[in-house]
Design a protein around this motif. Structure first.
Motif, PDB file in Angstrom:
ATOM      1  N   PRO A   1     -23.640  97.608  34.846  1.00 16.06           N
ATOM      2  CA  PRO A   1     -22.753  97.516  33.684  1.00 16.06           C
ATOM      3  C   PRO A   1     -23.236  98.453  32.570  1.00 16.06           C
ATOM      4  O   PRO A   1     -24.436  98.561  32.327  1.00 16.06           O
ATOM      5  CB  PRO A   1     -22.863  96.057  33.233  1.00 16.06           C
ATOM      6  CG  PRO A   1     -23.621  95.341  34.294  1.00 16.06           C
ATOM      7  CD  PRO A   1     -24.354  96.356  35.089  1.00 16.06           C
ATOM      8  N   VAL A   2     -22.285  99.127  31.929  1.00 11.19           N
ATOM      9  CA  VAL A   2     -22.587 100.005  30.794  1.00 11.19           C
ATOM     10  C   VAL A   2     -21.572  99.735  29.686  1.00 11.19           C
ATOM     11  O   VAL A   2     -20.478  99.255  29.946  1.00 11.19           O
ATOM     12  CB  VAL A   2     -22.554 101.498  31.193  1.00 11.19           C
ATOM     13  CG1 VAL A   2     -23.699 101.840  32.129  1.00 11.19           C
ATOM     14  CG2 VAL A   2     -21.226 101.890  31.818  1.00 11.19           C
ATOM     15  N   LYS A   3     -21.986 100.036  28.463  1.00 12.60           N
ATOM     16  CA  LYS A   3     -21.070  99.813  27.344  1.00 12.60           C
ATOM     17  C   LYS A   3     -20.841 101.103  26.593  1.00 12.60           C
ATOM     18  O   LYS A   3     -21.685 102.007  26.587  1.00 12.60           O
ATOM     19  CB  LYS A   3     -21.612  98.734  26.411  1.00 12.60           C
ATOM     20  CG  LYS A   3     -22.898  99.092  25.695  1.00 12.60           C
ATOM     21  CD  LYS A   3     -23.330  97.973  24.779  1.00 12.60           C
ATOM     22  CE  LYS A   3     -24.645  98.332  24.074  1.00 12.60           C
ATOM     23  NZ  LYS A   3     -25.031  97.310  23.113  1.00 12.60           N
TER      24      LYS A   3
ATOM     25  N   THR B   1     -13.257  97.832  33.080  1.00 13.78           N
ATOM     26  CA  THR B   1     -13.241  96.387  33.306  1.00 13.78           C
ATOM     27  C   THR B   1     -12.142  95.765  32.457  1.00 13.78           C
ATOM     28  O   THR B   1     -11.469  96.458  31.691  1.00 13.78           O
ATOM     29  CB  THR B   1     -14.593  95.732  32.937  1.00 13.78           C
ATOM     30  OG1 THR B   1     -14.754  95.788  31.520  1.00 13.78           O
ATOM     31  CG2 THR B   1     -15.761  96.409  33.642  1.00 13.78           C
ATOM     32  N   ASN B   2     -12.016  94.461  32.546  1.00 12.10           N
ATOM     33  CA  ASN B   2     -11.026  93.746  31.737  1.00 12.10           C
ATOM     34  C   ASN B   2     -11.495  93.551  30.291  1.00 12.10           C
ATOM     35  O   ASN B   2     -10.743  93.045  29.468  1.00 12.10           O
ATOM     36  CB  ASN B   2     -10.702  92.392  32.373  1.00 12.10           C
ATOM     37  CG  ASN B   2     -11.927  91.502  32.490  1.00 12.10           C
ATOM     38  OD1 ASN B   2     -12.985  91.951  32.938  1.00 12.10           O
ATOM     39  ND2 ASN B   2     -11.796  90.252  32.090  1.00 12.10           N
ATOM     40  N   ILE B   3     -12.727  93.967  29.968  1.00 14.09           N
ATOM     41  CA  ILE B   3     -13.239  93.871  28.598  1.00 14.09           C
ATOM     42  C   ILE B   3     -13.350  95.286  28.036  1.00 14.09           C
ATOM     43  O   ILE B   3     -14.070  96.134  28.585  1.00 14.09           O
ATOM     44  CB  ILE B   3     -14.602  93.146  28.548  1.00 14.09           C
ATOM     45  CG1 ILE B   3     -14.427  91.697  29.018  1.00 14.09           C
ATOM     46  CG2 ILE B   3     -15.199  93.206  27.151  1.00 14.09           C
ATOM     47  CD1 ILE B   3     -15.699  90.885  29.030  1.00 14.09           C
ATOM     48  N   SER B   4     -12.652  95.539  26.946  1.00  8.71           N
ATOM     49  CA  SER B   4     -12.651  96.856  26.318  1.00  8.71           C
ATOM     50  C   SER B   4     -14.070  97.273  25.929  1.00  8.71           C
ATOM     51  O   SER B   4     -14.822  96.497  25.354  1.00  8.71           O
ATOM     52  CB  SER B   4     -11.752  96.835  25.081  1.00  8.71           C
ATOM     53  OG  SER B   4     -11.732  98.100  24.473  1.00  8.71           O
TER      54      SER B   4
ATOM     55  N   GLY C   1     -17.870  98.991  31.069  1.00  6.44           N
ATOM     56  CA  GLY C   1     -17.558  99.608  32.348  1.00  6.44           C
ATOM     57  C   GLY C   1     -18.649  99.318  33.359  1.00  6.44           C
ATOM     58  O   GLY C   1     -19.720  98.824  33.009  1.00  6.44           O
ATOM     59  N   ILE C   2     -18.383  99.632  34.617  1.00  4.86           N
ATOM     60  CA  ILE C   2     -19.366  99.506  35.680  1.00  4.86           C
ATOM     61  C   ILE C   2     -19.607 100.914  36.219  1.00  4.86           C
ATOM     62  O   ILE C   2     -18.699 101.543  36.759  1.00  4.86           O
ATOM     63  CB  ILE C   2     -18.894  98.585  36.832  1.00  4.86           C
ATOM     64  CG1 ILE C   2     -18.420  97.230  36.307  1.00  4.86           C
ATOM     65  CG2 ILE C   2     -19.995  98.446  37.880  1.00  4.86           C
ATOM     66  CD1 ILE C   2     -19.482  96.395  35.650  1.00  4.86           C
TER      67      ILE C   2
END
Length: 162
Positions: free
Chosen positions: A138-140, A99-102, A105-106
């Motif tokens: 969404p996952v981090k 994604t655009n945020i470090s 992810g999806i």
């Protein structure tokens, strides 16, 4: 000398003549088709996770959204088809698109088996007839810290004969 010459010609003619072995003609044929399959009628797919995705609650199941993607081909086709989710992986997991945020992810999950995560850029067998059934969540990354903000990602889904 005449006898040696005649023997040589006789031996040469035996080598060059066709033996009396059986033979069979082989016919090669088929039908060439132009197969075109469309996912979701070639329309854009938009998944909205909402305006209140809480970073601390991202556990790989919270905020999961279904994706039912109809598949239609221009001809009946009895062969196998595969689909591929094409995209850049999140860097911490090859089943999640960046994604655009470090650190966010999806993840793509098999809609028929929630324990099966789908790797990006890998073909999967499409079980026809019917829809491609996926889930996205969404996952981090482990130890990721977020400041908040809108996030987005994109992939391309392709379909092709195997």
């Amino acid at each position: 000398m005449q006898l040696r010459h005649t023997s040589f010609i006789l031996a040469l003619s035996l080598l060059t003549s066709s033996p009396a072995w059986p033979s069979s003609e082989v016919k090669l044929h088929g039908t060439l088709i132009n197969l075109t399959c469309k996912i979701n009628n070639d329309e854009k797919i938009d998944i909205d996770f909402g305006n209140e995705v809480v970073a601390e609650l991202l556990d790989g199941t919270k905020y999961k959204e279904p994706m039912m993607l109809p598949v239609k081909c221009n001809q009946d086709y009895n062969g196998d088809l595969s689909f591929t989710i094409i995209g850049e992986d999140a860097g911490f997991e090859n089943t999640a698109v960046k994604t655009n945020i470090s650190g966010l992810g999806i993840r793509f999950v098999d809609g028929r088996d929630s324990t099966k995560f789908l790797e990006l850029n890998k073909p999967y067998t499409y079980n026809k007839p019917g829809n491609i059934s996926l889930e996205v969540v969404p996952v981090k990354a482990k130890d990721a810290k977020f400041e908040g903000g809108d996030f987005q990602a994109s992939v391309t889904l392709t379909m092709e004969p195997q």
